[in-house]
Design a protein around this motif. Structure first.
Motif, PDB file in Angstrom:
ATOM      1  N   ALA A 261     -59.197 -36.341 -54.320  1.00  0.00           N
ATOM      2  CA  ALA A 261     -57.794 -36.209 -53.907  1.00  0.00           C
ATOM      3  C   ALA A 261     -57.696 -35.819 -52.431  1.00  0.00           C
ATOM      4  O   ALA A 261     -56.823 -36.320 -51.704  1.00  0.00           O
ATOM      5  CB  ALA A 261     -57.086 -35.177 -54.776  1.00  0.00           C
ATOM      6  N   VAL A 262     -58.594 -34.941 -51.979  1.00  0.00           N
ATOM      7  CA  VAL A 262     -58.611 -34.544 -50.572  1.00  0.00           C
ATOM      8  C   VAL A 262     -58.915 -35.745 -49.686  1.00  0.00           C
ATOM      9  O   VAL A 262     -58.268 -35.958 -48.642  1.00  0.00           O
ATOM     10  CB  VAL A 262     -59.644 -33.422 -50.335  1.00  0.00           C
ATOM     11  CG1 VAL A 262     -59.878 -33.210 -48.840  1.00  0.00           C
ATOM     12  CG2 VAL A 262     -59.175 -32.123 -50.972  1.00  0.00           C
ATOM     13  N   VAL A 263     -59.890 -36.555 -50.095  1.00  0.00           N
ATOM     14  CA  VAL A 263     -60.227 -37.761 -49.323  1.00  0.00           C
ATOM     15  C   VAL A 263     -59.039 -38.713 -49.285  1.00  0.00           C
ATOM     16  O   VAL A 263     -58.720 -39.290 -48.239  1.00  0.00           O
ATOM     17  CB  VAL A 263     -61.458 -38.468 -49.931  1.00  0.00           C
ATOM     18  CG1 VAL A 263     -61.696 -39.808 -49.249  1.00  0.00           C
ATOM     19  CG2 VAL A 263     -62.697 -37.593 -49.784  1.00  0.00           C
ATOM     20  N   TRP A 264     -58.377 -38.886 -50.429  1.00  0.00           N
ATOM     21  CA  TRP A 264     -57.208 -39.773 -50.484  1.00  0.00           C
ATOM     22  C   TRP A 264     -56.111 -39.291 -49.532  1.00  0.00           C
ATOM     23  O   TRP A 264     -55.522 -40.097 -48.797  1.00  0.00           O
ATOM     24  CB  TRP A 264     -56.690 -39.837 -51.916  1.00  0.00           C
ATOM     25  CG  TRP A 264     -55.510 -40.743 -52.095  1.00  0.00           C
ATOM     26  CD1 TRP A 264     -55.512 -42.103 -52.175  1.00  0.00           C
ATOM     27  CD2 TRP A 264     -54.135 -40.341 -52.207  1.00  0.00           C
ATOM     28  NE1 TRP A 264     -54.233 -42.587 -52.328  1.00  0.00           N
ATOM     29  CE2 TRP A 264     -53.368 -41.518 -52.354  1.00  0.00           C
ATOM     30  CE3 TRP A 264     -53.498 -39.104 -52.214  1.00  0.00           C
ATOM     31  CZ2 TRP A 264     -51.987 -41.492 -52.505  1.00  0.00           C
ATOM     32  CZ3 TRP A 264     -52.112 -39.074 -52.358  1.00  0.00           C
ATOM     33  CH2 TRP A 264     -51.376 -40.260 -52.502  1.00  0.00           C
ATOM     34  N   LEU A 265     -55.835 -37.997 -49.534  1.00  0.00           N
ATOM     35  CA  LEU A 265     -54.824 -37.442 -48.629  1.00  0.00           C
ATOM     36  C   LEU A 265     -55.262 -37.605 -47.166  1.00  0.00           C
ATOM     37  O   LEU A 265     -54.435 -37.915 -46.292  1.00  0.00           O
ATOM     38  CB  LEU A 265     -54.591 -35.963 -48.940  1.00  0.00           C
ATOM     39  CG  LEU A 265     -53.854 -35.662 -50.248  1.00  0.00           C
ATOM     40  CD1 LEU A 265     -53.873 -34.154 -50.522  1.00  0.00           C
ATOM     41  CD2 LEU A 265     -52.421 -36.173 -50.185  1.00  0.00           C
ATOM     42  N   LEU A 266     -56.552 -37.405 -46.902  1.00  0.00           N
ATOM     43  CA  LEU A 266     -57.072 -37.555 -45.542  1.00  0.00           C
ATOM     44  C   LEU A 266     -56.908 -38.991 -45.056  1.00  0.00           C
ATOM     45  O   LEU A 266     -56.442 -39.237 -43.928  1.00  0.00           O
ATOM     46  CB  LEU A 266     -58.549 -37.148 -45.513  1.00  0.00           C
ATOM     47  CG  LEU A 266     -59.269 -37.227 -44.156  1.00  0.00           C
ATOM     48  CD1 LEU A 266     -58.614 -36.291 -43.141  1.00  0.00           C
ATOM     49  CD2 LEU A 266     -60.752 -36.880 -44.326  1.00  0.00           C
ATOM     50  N   LEU A 267     -57.264 -39.949 -45.915  1.00  0.00           N
ATOM     51  CA  LEU A 267     -57.129 -41.361 -45.534  1.00  0.00           C
ATOM     52  C   LEU A 267     -55.657 -41.734 -45.349  1.00  0.00           C
ATOM     53  O   LEU A 267     -55.309 -42.479 -44.417  1.00  0.00           O
ATOM     54  CB  LEU A 267     -57.767 -42.252 -46.601  1.00  0.00           C
ATOM     55  CG  LEU A 267     -59.284 -42.149 -46.760  1.00  0.00           C
ATOM     56  CD1 LEU A 267     -59.762 -43.072 -47.869  1.00  0.00           C
ATOM     57  CD2 LEU A 267     -59.997 -42.482 -45.451  1.00  0.00           C
ATOM     58  N   GLY A 268     -54.796 -41.233 -46.235  1.00  0.00           N
ATOM     59  CA  GLY A 268     -53.374 -41.514 -46.104  1.00  0.00           C
ATOM     60  C   GLY A 268     -52.808 -40.961 -44.807  1.00  0.00           C
ATOM     61  O   GLY A 268     -52.011 -41.625 -44.126  1.00  0.00           O
ATOM     62  N   THR A 269     -53.249 -39.764 -44.437  1.00  0.00           N
ATOM     63  CA  THR A 269     -52.803 -39.161 -43.176  1.00  0.00           C
ATOM     64  C   THR A 269     -53.268 -39.986 -41.985  1.00  0.00           C
ATOM     65  O   THR A 269     -52.501 -40.214 -41.031  1.00  0.00           O
ATOM     66  CB  THR A 269     -53.349 -37.717 -43.050  1.00  0.00           C
ATOM     67  OG1 THR A 269     -52.915 -36.949 -44.176  1.00  0.00           O
ATOM     68  CG2 THR A 269     -52.858 -37.068 -41.770  1.00  0.00           C
ATOM     69  N   ILE A 270     -54.507 -40.452 -42.041  1.00  0.00           N
ATOM     70  CA  ILE A 270     -55.039 -41.276 -40.951  1.00  0.00           C
ATOM     71  C   ILE A 270     -54.239 -42.568 -40.818  1.00  0.00           C
ATOM     72  O   ILE A 270     -53.913 -43.009 -39.706  1.00  0.00           O
ATOM     73  CB  ILE A 270     -56.530 -41.597 -41.211  1.00  0.00           C
ATOM     74  CG1 ILE A 270     -57.375 -40.346 -40.985  1.00  0.00           C
ATOM     75  CG2 ILE A 270     -57.019 -42.720 -40.299  1.00  0.00           C
ATOM     76  CD1 ILE A 270     -57.338 -39.827 -39.575  1.00  0.00           C
ATOM     77  N   MET A 271     -53.917 -43.195 -41.948  1.00  0.00           N
ATOM     78  CA  MET A 271     -53.149 -44.440 -41.910  1.00  0.00           C
ATOM     79  C   MET A 271     -51.769 -44.217 -41.283  1.00  0.00           C
ATOM     80  O   MET A 271     -51.289 -45.028 -40.481  1.00  0.00           O
ATOM     81  CB  MET A 271     -52.994 -45.010 -43.326  1.00  0.00           C
ATOM     82  CG  MET A 271     -54.284 -45.470 -43.983  1.00  0.00           C
ATOM     83  SD  MET A 271     -55.070 -46.853 -43.130  1.00  0.00           S
ATOM     84  CE  MET A 271     -56.389 -46.005 -42.259  1.00  0.00           C
TER      85      MET A 271
END
Length: 293
Positions: free
Chosen positions: A230-240
């Motif tokens: 979930a942390v990785v998903w949020l990190l990737l979403g923030t980057i996008m």
């Protein structure tokens, strides 16, 4: 690894040897460029992918099901998919540093698979549901996309540093151009984010519909593997979002890619080795004996 049945262990050792050979050829082609070395590297990767497919066939025969539930099988499938991506991209990208880094990443993953290698176990009843199959496929493909993004990010940072130091001879003709590496990095991150979104959604569907997993909502929300994903998903979403809005620098994106990949690796392997996780789809001993009856 030595707990594996003898046929599987023999094939897996061949996979490791083949990946080591591919990594060695990857180093040699940095020193002495040549078409023969490139063909040898592609042949070794093809052999490794074929041998991994043989392991999966052994597993499928042993459990009489699609081998997508155990961590070892998932790591094998992930490495296999990454190898196929490498072979596909090698048609268009003829750069020694690119193929070398891809071979090294593949070797790293197969060595990590060896850490969690264990004999095949019968699949949990929930593993045959459409939710579980969609979840497994989506997460494996997202992992392969993250590996592609990471390889591109490593090459981008290497090329960017060499160009800044004006060491042009280290990159010209050996590394894909900066723009192509940026595109590959972003393509990998975007694919990883989309596939991980599907994986998380199907995982929620699985948790909601499979009471046989014996995990409460609190168990799911406090599981180390699920938290890290979930942390990785949020990190990737923030980057996008930042990439679209404030035009985040490519170097920053590359560094974040490395962080995301490290978190994914720990989520996949580290949590099972160090933290423990309830995110498992192998049947318990009781369920296995009942299935045998």
């Amino acid at each position: 690894m030595f707990d594996l049945p003898y046929p599987e262990m023999a094939v897996f050792i061949l996979v490791i040897v083949t990946c080591f050979a591919a990594a060695a050829v990857g180093i040699l082609q940095l020193i002495t460029e040549g078409e023969k070395l490139r063909r040898s590297l592609l042949a070794l990767v093809s052999l490794a992918v074929t041998l991994e497919a043989v392991i999966l066939i052994f597993r499928a025969i042993a459990i009489k099901a699609v081998p997508l539930t155990g961590l070892f099988e998932s790591m094998i499938v992930l490495t296999l998919v990454f190898g196929l991506i490498f072979l596909f991209l090698s048609v268009a990208i003829h750069r020694v540093w690119f193929s070398s880094v891809m071979a090294w990443v593949m070797l790293l993953l197969i060595l990590m698979a060896g850490i969690v290698a264990e004999p095949a176990s019968q699949a949990h009843a929930a593993a045959s549901t459409p939710w579980a199959i969609a979840h497994a496929i989506a997460m494996i493909l997202s992992g392969a996309s993250a590996m592609l993004a990471t390889a591109s990010a490593v090459l981008y940072l290497f090329a960017e540093r060499k160009l800044k130091q004006k060491n042009l001879l280290h990159v010209l003709g050996k590394v894909p151009n900066i723009e192509k590496l940026e595109r590959l990095n972003l393509l990998g991150l975007k694919s990883c984010f989309v596939l991980m979104t599907f994986g998380l959604a199907s995982g929620i569907g699985l948790a909601a519909t499979s009471a046989s997993l014996n995990m409460t909502a609190i168990d799911w929300l406090t599981d180390a593997k699920i938290i890290l994903v979930a942390v990785v998903w949020l990190l990737l979403g923030t980057i996008m979002i930042l990439w679209k809005t404030v035009k985040l620098k490519e170097k920053t994106i590359a560094h974040v890619t490395l962080v995301a990949f490290a978190l994914i690796l720990f989520a996949v392997v580290g949590t099972s080795v160090f933290c423990g996780t309830g995110h498992k789809f192998a049947a318990s001993d009781v369920e296995t004996s009942e299935q045998a009856k």
